[in-house]
Scaffold this active site. Structure first.
Site: not given
Ligand code: F6R
Length: 606
Positions: A72, A98-99, A484, A503, A601
């Site tokens: 990702w 990862n990271g 959602k 407002h 996720k």
């Protein structure tokens, strides 16, 4: 977000790696890759889904050791070159990571000076080259990784494959990594869910730890070089299938699983006779509870919306000041922590980096935190060391549904238990317990007869913007409904407590603007009706989620009734139509319901 899977054993690695990748898919990703070691290390990687990767694989890939990754993008665009695994210049070291490596620029510069040509724009690739360089010092793979990590700054879940050694070296710092012990084989993954089809015997690496895996052995050490024995956890079978079954999408399956998920969450945790909660994880005596000065709840996204409902339940039942905080803001505001206060970290994945940082901030300042977590053994569950699992079963759709409901249910039991030691009477407690026990059945009843959801979809699917309004305990439900719809149907949505509408947001209303109202039959309903009239007077069209039999229905253009329930528990019913509206709108617009663009996720970077 990014996912790791690795295998060493006697079986062909490639199919196991692909299966592992498929189990990581639900986390969200943009590219994938595998590396398998035989005479050489073969690497295949591709932008897109695991299915796209399969199209470029040869029919057979020999090798019984391999690592795999779902990426990702954080550093560098989404491209085949930036996908993992990454190999070192001589091809003998291959990594998945990862990271985020924070000092990557410095590492890349020093490699470039040494004549290394980097092949990607990622922060991760530099690690492969530095490990290659360090390996040439003493031909000790574990030490090469250790020395490299001493040079790196940032976070990692790292797996390293070596052409000349039958082993995988792994390390964790701020990004989860779990080792699975099989019979003559080893697995490693960033997600325990990916390991359970192969083994239940796992070791959770902690920050600053490393593991060297061969097919028969794991040796564990700290990054400083201190060896220690593995502590094996045997994962319990989670309830619920992780396969789609008869459903077209995980989101729909998970919406329908809510009654059972709630049954699992409340089962054995309610004491009907005493009108009290029976949450074992709340390790506090009534006399300690009586002294609690305030409560803070932390979460992101859907978990934050659930935390806001928890805040209201705690104030109502326990009469203790309570505040929900967005985790990503928390530690940066240098919060004052009272060690006697109660803190709750609310999270489905248990890996959300922002929430984990907030937990650490509280602990650093002398406070302690209870986890309200779904994934067993996750980083936040272990960091907190106490709290409750919400038992939603595996949640695979990126849009969270059943975890939201179970977070609310778990927090309502906490509120009850704290409340019973302070302000809530036995009769009030029994009432709430009755309500909670009815909910699963009432949701089933509603799902049998959902009302005009598809008409609502017609009204909103082409809208420029959808406004969601609710008051009191329904304000977070409005936020959850908006979140959602926005995340899976890509329609801009705003959510406000209904009283705030006049407002500012009222300026958006024009003839035909859709407004979704959440208005159960509680003490603020009359006020919500006023806001509805103000919207109607400006030409807005009203989708109203309300309780069955309430004559408020006649006020709406589209009225969606849900069964009546205890007023403090109404979010568990009113949220369901909002989930269905989001689901069906996304379908009508041809969106990828389970894997919305750009989202992950489990958000493991801050
Ligand atoms: C929305 C959604 C996200 C998550 C958020 C926190 O549908 O799923 O907003 O709620 O990323 O995730 P957890 O609960 O894993 O900490």
């Amino acid at each position: 977000m990014c996912g790791i899977f690795g295998y060493l054993g006697s079986r062909q690695a490639s199919n196991i790696l692909l299966d592992g990748l498929r189990r990581l898919e639900y986390r969200g990703y943009d590219s994938t890759g595998i590396a398998v070691k035989d005479e050489t290390i073969q690497i295949y990687k591709k932008v897109g889904k695991v299915g796209d990767l399969e199209t470029i694989l040869p029919s057979q890939i020999d090798g019984t050791v391999g690592i795999a990754h779902t990426r990702w993008a954080t550093h560098g665009v989404v491209s085949d070159a930036n996908a993992h695994p990454h190999r070192s210049a001589n091809g003998k070291v291959v990594i998945v990571h990862n990271g985020i490596i924070e000092n990557t620029r410095q590492l890349r510069t020093s490699l470039t000076v040494q004549g290394v040509e980097l092949q990607s724009d990622t922060d991760s690739e530099a690690l492969a080259h530095v490990i290659e360089r360090e390996l040439s010092v003493d031909n000790n793979p574990e030490n090469a990784v250790r020395r490299t990590l001493h040079l790196a700054r940032g976070t990692w879940g790292l797996c390293v494959l070596f052409l000349e050694y039958d082993m995988i070296v792994c390390a964790r710092n701020g990004s989860p990594l779990i080792i699975g012990q099989g019979d003559g084989e080893m697995f490693v993954s960033s997600d325990p869910h990916a390991l359970t089809p192969y083994t239940q015997r796992v070791v959770f690496l902690e920050d600053g730890e490393m593991a060297t895996l061969t097919k028969n052995q794991m040796s564990l050490s700290t990054i400083k070089g201190k060896n220690f024995d593995p502590s094996i956890t045997v994962l319990e079978d989670d309830w619920g299938e992780s396969e789609l079954g008869e459903y077209p999408h995980f989101m729909l399956k998970e919406i329908y699983e809510q009654p059972d998920a709630l049954r699992h969450c409340i089962s054995g945790r309610l004491d009907r006779v005493r009108g009290n909660g029976r949450l074992g994880g709340l390790k506090l005596e009534p006399r300690d509870l009586a002294k609690v000065p305030h409560v803070r709840l932390l979460g992101c996204g859907t978990a934050f919306n659930a935390a806001e409902i928890g805040q209201m339940l705690i104030e109502k039942l326990a009469r203790i000041p309570a505040v929900a905080h967005i985790s990503s803001e928390f530690r940066h505001n240098d919060p004052v922590i009272n060690p006697n206060a109660l803190h709750f970290a609310v999270t489905q994945s248990g890996e959300t980096a922002d929430t984990l940082s907030a937990v650490k901030e509280i602990q650093l300042k002398g406070g302690s935190v209870y986890g309200v977590v779904n994934v067993v053994g996750s980083s936040i569950a272990r960091e907190c060391g106490k709290g409750v699992y919400i038992h939603s079963g595996p949640e695979q759709a990126v849009a969270s549904t059943k975890a939201f409901s179970n977070m609310v249910a778990a927090l309502s039991m906490f509120a009850l238990q704290v409340g019973r030691s302070r302000a809530t009477s036995k009769e009030q407690g029994k009432d709430l317990i009755n309500g909670l026990q009815q909910i699963p059945h009432l949701i089933e009843e509603y799902l049998e007869n959902q009302g005009p959801i598809l008409e609502a979809v017609e009204m909103i699917k082409d809208a420029k913007c959808v406004l969601f309004l609710g008051r009191g305990i329904s304000a977070p439900v409005a936020k959850e409904g908006a979140l959602k719809l926005m995340e899976i149907a890509y329609i801009p949505c705003l959510a406000y407590p209904a009283g705030e509408m006049k407002h500012g947001p009222i300026a958006l209303l024009e003839e035909g603007s859709p407004v979704v109202f959440i208005a159960p039959n509680d003490h603020v309903k009359v006020k919500t009706i006023s806001a509805m009239h103000e919207c109607k007077a400006r030409g807005a069209r009203i989708i109203l989620i309300h309780e069955e039999g309430d004559d408020i229905a006649s006020e709406a253009d589209i009225s969606i009734p849900v069964p009546q329930v205890h007023s403090l528990l109404s979010p568990l019913l009113t949220v369901i139509p909002t989930q269905l509206i989001a689901y069906h709108t996304a379908l009508a617009l041809g969106c990828n319901v389970d894997r919305p663009r750009n989202l992950a996720k489990s958000v493991t970077v801050e």
